[in-house]
Design a protein around this motif. Structure first.
Motif, PDB file in Angstrom:
ATOM      1  N   ALA A   1       0.867  -1.106  -0.168  1.00 41.01           N
ATOM      2  CA  ALA A   1       0.024  -0.109   0.020  1.00 41.01           C
ATOM      3  C   ALA A   1       0.843   1.289  -0.077  1.00 41.01           C
ATOM      4  O   ALA A   1       0.731   2.088  -0.759  1.00 41.01           O
ATOM      5  N   VAL A   2       1.637   1.210   0.613  1.00 45.92           N
ATOM      6  CA  VAL A   2       2.755   2.405   0.872  1.00 45.92           C
ATOM      7  C   VAL A   2       3.426   2.761  -0.476  1.00 45.92           C
ATOM      8  O   VAL A   2       3.670   3.735  -1.041  1.00 45.92           O
ATOM      9  N   SER A   3       4.030   1.547  -1.002  1.00 38.65           N
ATOM     10  CA  SER A   3       4.767   1.560  -2.244  1.00 38.65           C
ATOM     11  C   SER A   3       3.821   2.075  -3.220  1.00 38.65           C
ATOM     12  O   SER A   3       4.262   2.882  -4.222  1.00 38.65           O
ATOM     13  N   ARG A   4       2.842   1.639  -3.176  1.00 40.05           N
ATOM     14  CA  ARG A   4       1.743   1.998  -4.323  1.00 40.05           C
ATOM     15  C   ARG A   4       1.314   3.594  -4.508  1.00 40.05           C
ATOM     16  O   ARG A   4       1.274   4.203  -5.124  1.00 40.05           O
ATOM     17  N   LEU A   5       1.259   4.018  -3.067  1.00 39.29           N
ATOM     18  CA  LEU A   5       1.025   5.539  -2.816  1.00 39.29           C
ATOM     19  C   LEU A   5       2.339   6.243  -3.242  1.00 39.29           C
ATOM     20  O   LEU A   5       2.320   7.338  -4.085  1.00 39.29           O
ATOM     21  N   LEU A   6       3.611   5.921  -2.848  1.00 39.98           N
ATOM     22  CA  LEU A   6       4.689   6.594  -3.449  1.00 39.98           C
ATOM     23  C   LEU A   6       5.070   6.622  -5.046  1.00 39.98           C
ATOM     24  O   LEU A   6       5.466   7.565  -5.490  1.00 39.98           O
ATOM     25  N   GLU A   7       4.606   5.440  -5.536  1.00 39.65           N
ATOM     26  CA  GLU A   7       4.807   5.256  -6.862  1.00 39.65           C
ATOM     27  C   GLU A   7       3.891   6.402  -7.581  1.00 39.65           C
ATOM     28  O   GLU A   7       4.163   7.065  -8.827  1.00 39.65           O
ATOM     29  N   ARG A   8       2.508   6.525  -7.173  1.00 41.88           N
ATOM     30  CA  ARG A   8       1.699   7.324  -7.703  1.00 41.88           C
ATOM     31  C   ARG A   8       2.385   8.783  -7.649  1.00 41.88           C
ATOM     32  O   ARG A   8       1.951   9.685  -8.566  1.00 41.88           O
ATOM     33  N   LEU A   9       2.822   9.070  -6.551  1.00 44.54           N
ATOM     34  CA  LEU A   9       3.478  10.528  -6.278  1.00 44.54           C
ATOM     35  C   LEU A   9       4.577  10.687  -7.330  1.00 44.54           C
ATOM     36  O   LEU A   9       4.811  11.693  -7.894  1.00 44.54           O
ATOM     37  N   ALA A  10       5.528   9.442  -7.278  1.00 41.86           N
ATOM     38  CA  ALA A  10       6.577   9.529  -8.043  1.00 41.86           C
ATOM     39  C   ALA A  10       6.314   9.939  -9.682  1.00 41.86           C
ATOM     40  O   ALA A  10       7.019  10.692 -10.362  1.00 41.86           O
ATOM     41  N   ALA A  11       5.033   9.217 -10.190  1.00 43.81           N
ATOM     42  CA  ALA A  11       4.662   9.312 -11.440  1.00 43.81           C
ATOM     43  C   ALA A  11       4.377  10.965 -11.708  1.00 43.81           C
ATOM     44  O   ALA A  11       4.246  11.221 -12.813  1.00 43.81           O
ATOM     45  N   GLN A  12       3.840  11.727 -10.656  1.00 37.15           N
ATOM     46  CA  GLN A  12       3.463  12.839 -10.907  1.00 37.15           C
ATOM     47  C   GLN A  12       4.781  13.755 -10.542  1.00 37.15           C
ATOM     48  O   GLN A  12       4.618  14.980 -10.348  1.00 37.15           O
ATOM     49  N   ARG A  13       5.759  13.228 -10.323  1.00 35.66           N
ATOM     50  CA  ARG A  13       7.269  14.046 -10.148  1.00 35.66           C
ATOM     51  C   ARG A  13       7.401  14.689  -8.936  1.00 35.66           C
ATOM     52  O   ARG A  13       8.032  15.776  -8.723  1.00 35.66           O
ATOM     53  N   VAL A  14       6.706  14.326  -7.756  1.00 38.64           N
ATOM     54  CA  VAL A  14       6.803  14.809  -6.788  1.00 38.64           C
ATOM     55  C   VAL A  14       8.065  14.439  -5.944  1.00 38.64           C
ATOM     56  O   VAL A  14       8.554  13.049  -5.854  1.00 38.64           O
ATOM     57  N   ASN A  15       8.875  15.382  -5.500  1.00 38.64           N
ATOM     58  CA  ASN A  15      10.141  14.876  -4.985  1.00 38.64           C
ATOM     59  C   ASN A  15      10.061  15.254  -3.507  1.00 38.64           C
ATOM     60  O   ASN A  15       9.582  16.192  -2.803  1.00 38.64           O
ATOM     61  N   LEU A  16      10.532  14.147  -2.652  1.00 41.57           N
ATOM     62  CA  LEU A  16      10.348  14.008  -1.264  1.00 41.57           C
ATOM     63  C   LEU A  16      11.824  13.891  -0.383  1.00 41.57           C
ATOM     64  O   LEU A  16      12.619  13.418  -0.771  1.00 41.57           O
ATOM     65  N   ILE A  17      11.437  14.817   0.635  1.00 40.85           N
ATOM     66  CA  ILE A  17      12.765  14.840   1.572  1.00 40.85           C
ATOM     67  C   ILE A  17      12.863  13.587   2.320  1.00 40.85           C
ATOM     68  O   ILE A  17      13.811  12.956   2.622  1.00 40.85           O
ATOM     69  N   ALA A  18      11.795  13.352   2.974  1.00 39.62           N
ATOM     70  CA  ALA A  18      11.343  12.119   3.919  1.00 39.62           C
ATOM     71  C   ALA A  18      10.112  11.492   3.686  1.00 39.62           C
ATOM     72  O   ALA A  18       9.283  12.331   3.303  1.00 39.62           O
ATOM     73  N   VAL A  19      10.061  10.357   4.155  1.00 37.05           N
ATOM     74  CA  VAL A  19       8.532   9.552   4.467  1.00 37.05           C
ATOM     75  C   VAL A  19       8.838   8.978   5.688  1.00 37.05           C
ATOM     76  O   VAL A  19       9.641   8.173   5.815  1.00 37.05           O
ATOM     77  N   VAL A  20       7.651   9.106   6.438  1.00 39.24           N
ATOM     78  CA  VAL A  20       7.862   8.238   7.529  1.00 39.24           C
ATOM     79  C   VAL A  20       6.417   7.404   7.727  1.00 39.24           C
ATOM     80  O   VAL A  20       5.256   8.099   7.467  1.00 39.24           O
ATOM     81  N   VAL A  21       6.309   6.345   8.006  1.00 41.50           N
ATOM     82  CA  VAL A  21       5.217   5.394   8.066  1.00 41.50           C
ATOM     83  C   VAL A  21       5.165   4.932   9.479  1.00 41.50           C
ATOM     84  O   VAL A  21       5.898   4.572  10.194  1.00 41.50           O
ATOM     85  N   ALA A  22       3.791   5.022  10.006  1.00 37.09           N
ATOM     86  CA  ALA A  22       3.557   4.773  11.241  1.00 37.09           C
ATOM     87  C   ALA A  22       2.216   4.073  11.362  1.00 37.09           C
ATOM     88  O   ALA A  22       1.351   4.004  10.390  1.00 37.09           O
TER      89      ALA A  22
END
Length: 163
Positions: free
Chosen positions: A18-39
């Motif tokens: 689920a988290v990887s799918r969310l991040l893939e969707r954002l990456a496809a939109q060229r969103v650059n992230l400093i950090a990601v925390v999953v809790a």
């Protein structure tokens, strides 16, 4: 160096991928992230805290892709020379200014540098920044310059945590 940054949160089902799918969707939109925390986010759910280089890019991408975000919220992003106690020093400086850190994280890059993110109550952001300025006045910078330095220091293929 340190600065104030924004972060957002999204809830996902607590299932494999689920988290990887969310991040893939954002990456496809060229969103650059400093950090990601999953809790943990409750029964059968996870909360994904997203710390974008550009909050506007993340907001636009989430809206376009139907991703519900909570935020923005405030955080302090700091990076510097990796040494024993570096993160403890940042947290102690914030504590001495009456700034709590109920969630915080730090990581070293293996090349002599560390970085940390400390979510901060919006009412305490100015106090946090002032305390850090007093501790290391030469390290303060504007968010755009700090992020630009962070991203420009990465090698090919290292532009985003999210993609």
């Amino acid at each position: 160096m340190f600065c104030r940054i924004d972060y957002f949160s999204a809830r996902v089902d607590d299932d494999p991928g689920a988290v990887s799918r969310l991040l893939e969707r954002l990456a496809a939109q060229r969103v650059n992230l400093i950090a990601v925390v999953v809790a943990p986010g409750g029964p059968r759910a996870a909360t994904v805290h997203l710390f974008p280089v550009d909050p506007v890019d993340l907001s636009k991408a989430a809206r376009a892709d139907g991703i519900a975000l909570d935020g923005p919220r405030s955080a302090i992003f700091a990076q510097g020379e990796d040494r024993v106690g570096a993160f403890a020093g940042v947290l102690e400086t914030l504590a001495s200014a009456g700034v709590g850190a109920p969630m915080a994280f730090s990581m070293r890059d293996g090349r002599g540098r560390f970085g940390c993110v400390v979510p901060v109550d919006p009412a305490r952001v100015d106090a946090a920044l002032q305390a850090l300025r007093l501790r290391a006045p030469q390290e303060s910078t504007e968010p755009g310059r700090l992020i630009e330095r962070l991203v420009s220091g990465m090698g090919p293929g290292e532009r985003s945590i999210g993609g």
